[in-house]
Design a protein around this motif. Structure first.
Motif, PDB file in Angstrom:
ATOM      1  N   THR A   1      -4.837  -1.768   6.556  1.00  0.00           N
ATOM      2  CA  THR A   1      -5.025  -0.620   5.652  1.00  0.00           C
ATOM      3  C   THR A   1      -6.511  -0.339   5.394  1.00  0.00           C
ATOM      4  O   THR A   1      -6.896   0.781   5.101  1.00  0.00           O
ATOM      5  CB  THR A   1      -4.287  -0.841   4.314  1.00  0.00           C
ATOM      6  OG1 THR A   1      -4.649  -2.108   3.792  1.00  0.00           O
ATOM      7  CG2 THR A   1      -2.788  -0.769   4.498  1.00  0.00           C
TER       8      THR A   1
ATOM      9  N   GLU B   1       1.267   4.869   1.059  1.00  0.00           N
ATOM     10  CA  GLU B   1       0.677   5.665   2.154  1.00  0.00           C
ATOM     11  C   GLU B   1       0.028   6.978   1.718  1.00  0.00           C
ATOM     12  O   GLU B   1      -0.980   7.403   2.269  1.00  0.00           O
ATOM     13  CB  GLU B   1       1.752   5.983   3.209  1.00  0.00           C
ATOM     14  CG  GLU B   1       2.206   4.787   4.024  1.00  0.00           C
ATOM     15  CD  GLU B   1       1.158   4.312   5.029  1.00  0.00           C
ATOM     16  OE1 GLU B   1       0.371   5.149   5.507  1.00  0.00           O
ATOM     17  OE2 GLU B   1       1.144   3.095   5.322  1.00  0.00           O
TER      18      GLU B   1
ATOM     19  N   PHE C   1       0.821  -1.206   0.000  1.00  0.00           N
ATOM     20  CA  PHE C   1       0.000   0.000   0.000  1.00  0.00           C
ATOM     21  C   PHE C   1       0.861   1.264   0.000  1.00  0.00           C
ATOM     22  O   PHE C   1       1.796   1.389   0.797  1.00  0.00           O
ATOM     23  CB  PHE C   1      -0.884  -0.047   1.254  1.00  0.00           C
ATOM     24  CG  PHE C   1      -1.840   1.095   1.384  1.00  0.00           C
ATOM     25  CD1 PHE C   1      -3.047   1.081   0.703  1.00  0.00           C
ATOM     26  CD2 PHE C   1      -1.546   2.188   2.205  1.00  0.00           C
ATOM     27  CE1 PHE C   1      -3.941   2.140   0.825  1.00  0.00           C
ATOM     28  CE2 PHE C   1      -2.431   3.242   2.331  1.00  0.00           C
ATOM     29  CZ  PHE C   1      -3.623   3.218   1.634  1.00  0.00           C
TER      30      PHE C   1
END
Ligand code: DX5
Ligand code: ZN
Length: 218
Positions: free
Chosen positions: A185, A153, A151
């Motif tokens: 997340t 950020e 992921f």
């Protein structure tokens, strides 16, 4: 800002392509809301998956909502094929077509829901003018092309700014996030204002798919 409506859309990119029908049944019984279908052409992204003929085959196995994420150049060429194959929604990349507005109109005129996707480096300004015409914006939280990446950020701030743009414009547009979504997340992107979560490796890599989907909703 947490949204009331929340949908989970597992990506079959991480399923076993030799048994796609069975793997879709697995997420259906586990409580998934949509099937996320990643179409790649080897040009827009450095990978190939499948096209409308495969969608037509899996359409026979379920009544679930088919969310087709087209990572292809000139997606306008394939809209009618995907409609015929049984797609419920088509999402095109703003970076992949010269005439995004026409492309969205084409999807809507085929009677499908329409979404627009943005790669991590594409600014939100790319969707500002099209927002009133789409059902959903997809914020890519990895560079499109592969499952299992981590992921990015900075997607969180991008989602929050997009949610504000939508609210300020008085629109009702869903925000989908795709890439690196897991039990951790998922909370962050929901807090930022996303309400449709795509997850590939987290769902299909889980021992207990139902528990994984519940963890994304928790
Ligand atoms: C990436 C695809 C994603 C992918 C996500 O190009 O658009 O839908 O399947 O995979 P995970 O959830 O493993 O990051
Ligand atoms: Zn996707």
């Amino acid at each position: 800002m947490m949204q009331e409506k929340l949908l989970i859309a597992p990506s079959i990119l991480s399923a076993d392509f030799a048994q796609l029908g069975e793997d879709i049944k697995k997420i259906e019984v586990a409580g998934a809301d949509w099937v996320h279908i990643d179409v790649m052409d080897g040009l827009f992204v450095p990978n190939l998956t499948f096209g409308a003929p495969v969608v037509k085959c899996i359409r026979k196995t379920t009544k679930m909502f088919f969310d087709c994420h087209l990572m292809v150049e000139n997606p306008e060429k394939y809209i009618a094929d995907f409609k015929a194959a049984g797609a419920d929604q088509i999402v095109v990349h703003a970076e992949a077509t010269k005439h995004l507005h026409r492309c969205i109109q084409q999807i809507k005129s085929e009677g499908m829901k329409a979404g627009v996707a943005l790669c991590p480096a594409t600014p939100l300004a790319a969707v500002e003018e099209i927002l009133p015409y789409v059902d959903m914006v997809l914020i890519m939280s990895v560079n499109p092309g592969f499952g299992g990446q981590s992921f990015i950020e900075s997607s969180l701030d991008k989602i929050a700014r997009l949610r504000k743009m939508i609210t300020d414009a008085g629109l009702d547009v869903d925000i989908q996030v795709d890439g690196g979504i897991n039990d951790k997340t998922s909370k962050l992107v929901r807090d930022a204002g996303a309400n449709i979560l795509v997850a590939g490796s987290f769902v299909y890599g889980a021992k207990d798919i139902k528990a994984a989907i519940e963890a994304l909703k928790a």
